[in-house]
Enzyme design. Structure first.
Site, PDB file in Angstrom:
ATOM      1  CG  PHE A 157      -1.881   1.194   1.171  1.00 18.82           C
ATOM      2  CD1 PHE A 157      -3.010   1.138   0.368  1.00 18.82           C
ATOM      3  CD2 PHE A 157      -1.642   2.359   1.888  1.00 18.82           C
ATOM      4  CE1 PHE A 157      -3.881   2.225   0.279  1.00 18.82           C
ATOM      5  CE2 PHE A 157      -2.504   3.445   1.807  1.00 18.82           C
ATOM      6  CZ  PHE A 157      -3.632   3.373   1.012  1.00 18.82           C
ATOM      7  CG  ASP A 242       5.720   3.769   1.679  1.00 14.13           C
ATOM      8  OD1 ASP A 242       5.760   4.428   2.737  1.00 14.13           O
ATOM      9  OD2 ASP A 242       4.688   3.629   1.003  1.00 14.13           O
ATOM     10  CE  LYS A 271      -0.129   5.639   7.610  1.00 11.58           C
ATOM     11  NZ  LYS A 271      -1.509   5.776   8.034  1.00 11.58           N
TER      12      LYS A 271
END
Ligand SMILES: Cc1ncc(COP(=O)(O)O)c(C=O)c1O
Length: 425
Positions: A157, A242, A271
Site C-alpha cells: 500500500f 516507503d 504519518k
C-alpha cells in the site's frame, strides 16, 4: 402575520433518543461523502494515549490515528510548537523559505545520517502533505530517470493518488480507477528470486515497505531488503523505501530499514512525522537527491511552518525522552505478553516496535475490533485474521498491560459474535 413554521427543519431534527455518537453518525451521513463508511464513534478529546468520545466513553488508543499520533494526543511539546509557530508565521509560499522548514530538513538529514558535509552520500529533502504525496513525488523522480518500468510488491500500500495507487499491489483499490499511470509491475513480497528476475536495466525504481502495514503488518523476511538493495544497485535502479507507516521511531529505530543495514536511494515519510499535523517528506540520497529540477514538482502547503514546527517537536521529543528504546522494549513486552496468553485464537504476533500484528487463528478481526471498542480499546483490523496495534510511542507499560489482560475476553466475545452473525453454533 406570523411566519409559517419551518416544518422541513422540524422534520429533519433527529429524535432526541439518539446518543451523541448516533447523532454524529446521522450528521456524517447527511454531510460527508461515503468513502469511509459511517464512523460509529465521534471522538471529541484526547490526552496522551487516551481519547474520549461524544458519549463520554474513554478509550485507550492503540491505533494512534493509524500510526500518526506519535506523541499521543495534546502533547505539550506539539501544542507549544504549533501555537508559537501559528502566532509567528502560519504559512509562506514556496517563493520564500523560513527558519522552521530549514531546521526540520537539517534535522531529518541528521537522523538519516545524510547531512551535507557530514556524510557520503548526501541527502536532500522534499516536503509534501501526506504519505501518498510522498510516494507520488518518488514516482515522478523515478520517471525522471528516463527508464520505463517500476516494480512494487503484491499487497503493498503506497497511497490513493494516481501514481501512489498505481504502485499499490491491491487490485481492488486500483481497478475502479483504471487506467493507471503505466509501467508498474508487481512481484510477490519477500521473494528474492522473483525480484531478481523482474529487475533489469529498464527498471527505474523498486518500491518496498519494510513492513507492509496495510496488508496486515507483514515484515520483510530477513535478507530481503539487503537483496533488494543489491539487485537495484547492480542495475542502476532506484530503491525507494516507503517508511510512511514504519518511520519516525515506530519500529524502535528512526527508520525500519536501518536494521537491514541498507542505504536506499529514496525514503518516503509522513504519518508520525507531524504527530497529527499533515506533513510528508521525501529524502533523496546521492544522485536521487538531484533528480527533481525547478518547476517539475510542487505543492502550495509543502513545508508549511506550522506542520514543520510540529514535526520538529516530534523529533526532539522522541530523542529527549528516549522513545526509540522505549518503543523497542515495549513492543517486545506486548508481543511476548500476548503470545504468553496462549489463547487458542492467537496464532502469533509479528511486526516490530509499536507496529504489531496479532495474527489470529480465525477470521474474526473485524468482530474483535468492535469487541475491543466496547471494552474501551481502539485497535484495527487490516486483514480478516490480523489485529493491528500502532499506538502512540508514549504508551506506558501499564496501559499496554491493560490491553493484554483484556484481550482474551475481547477475542472470546468476537468469536461468539461472529458465530452469531453467521448463524453457526
Ligand atoms: C506504507 C504507506 N504508504 C503510504 C500511505 C499513504 O499515506 P497517506 O494516507 O498519508 O496518503 C500509507 C497509509 O496508510 C502507508 O501505510
Amino acid at each position: 402575520m406570523t411566519a409559517p413554521a419551518n416544518t422541513a427543519l422540524v422534520d429533519a431534527a433527529p429524535a432526541n433518543t439518539q446518543s451523541p455518537n448516533e447523532l454524529a453518525a446521522a450528521r456524517w451521513s447527511r454531510a460527508l461523502m461515503n468513502n469511509f463508511g459511517v464512523p460509529p464513534v465521534e471522538l471529541v478529546s484526547g490526552q496522551g494515549a487516551v481519547v474520549i468520545d461524544a458519549d463520554g466513553k474513554q478509550y485507550l488508543d492503540l491505533l494512534g490515528g493509524i500510526a500518526v499520533n506519535a506523541l499521543g494526543h495534546a502533547h505539550p511539546a506539539v501544542v507549544q510548537a504549533v501555537s508559537e509557530q501559528v502566532a509567528t508565521l502560519g504559512h509562506v509560499s514556496n517563493f520564500f523559505t523560513h527558519p522552521t522548514v530549514l531546521a526540520l530538513s537539517e534535522r531529518l538529514l541528521d537522523i538519516a545520517g545524510l547531512r551535507d558535509g557530514h556524510s557520503d552520500p548526501n541527502g536532500r529533502v522534499l516536503f509534501c502533505n501526506s504519505g501518498a504525496e510522498a510516494n507520488e513525488a518518488a514516482f515522478k523522480m523515478a520517471r525522471l530517470t528516463g527508464r520505463p518500468r517500476m516494480i512494487a510488491a503484491d499487497g503493498a500500500f503506497h497511497g490513493r493518488t494516481m501514481g501512489a495507487l498505481a504502485l499499490t499491489g491491491q487490485p481492488a483499490k486500483r481497478t475502479p480507477f483504471e487506467p493507471m499511470p503505466g509501467g508498474v509491475e508487481f512481484v510477490p513480497y519477500g521473494d528474492i528470486a522473483a525480484l531478481r528476475e523482474a529487475v533489469d536495466d529498464t527498471v527505474a525504481a523498486v518500491f518496498l515497505e519494510p513492513i507492509m502495514g496495510e496488508a496486515g503488518v507483514i515484515p520483510a523476511p530477513a535478507g530481503y531488503l539487503a537483496a533488494a538493495r543489491q539487485i537495484t544497485a547492480e542495475h542502476g535502479a532506484l530503491l525507494v523505501i516507503d517508511e510512511v507507516q514504519t518511520g519516525i521511531g515506530r519500529t524502535g529505530n528512526w527508520f525500519a530499514h536501518t536494521s537491514a543495514g541498507i542505504v536506499p536511494d529514496v525514503i518516503t515519510l509522513a504519518k508520525g512525522l507531524g504527530g497529527g499535523l499533515p506533513i510528508g517528506a521525501v529524502i533523496g540520497i546521492g544522485a536521487a537527491a538531484a533528480l527533481l529540477q525547478p518547476g517539475q514538482h510542487g505543492s502550495t502547503f509543502a513545508g508549511n511552518p506550522v506542520c514543520a514546527a510540529a514535526a520538529l517537536a516530534v523529533l526532539s521529543t522522541i530523542e529527549s525522552d528516549g522513545l526509540l528504546d522505549h518503543v523497542d522494549g515495549l513492543g517486545k513486552h506486548i508481543a511476548s505478553g500476548v503470545e504468553d496468553l496462549a489463547h487458542p485464537l492467537v496464532d502469533h504476533v509479528r511486526g516490530s516496535g509499536l507496529l504489531l500484528g496479532i495474527v489470529l487463528t480465525e477470521n474474526i478481526s473485524a468482530a474483535a475490533n468492535v469487541a475491543a471498542r466496547d471494552a474501551g480499546f481502539i485497535i484495527n483490523a487490516p486483514a480478516p485474521d490480523v489485529i493491528r496495534l500502532a499506538p502512540p510511542l508514549i504508551l506506558t507499560e501499564q496501559q499496554a498491560d491493560s490491553f493484554v489482560t483484556a484481550l482474551p475476553a475481547i477475542l472470546d466475545s468476537a468469536l461468539a459474535s461472529s458465530k452469531a452473525q453467521k448463524g453457526t453454533p
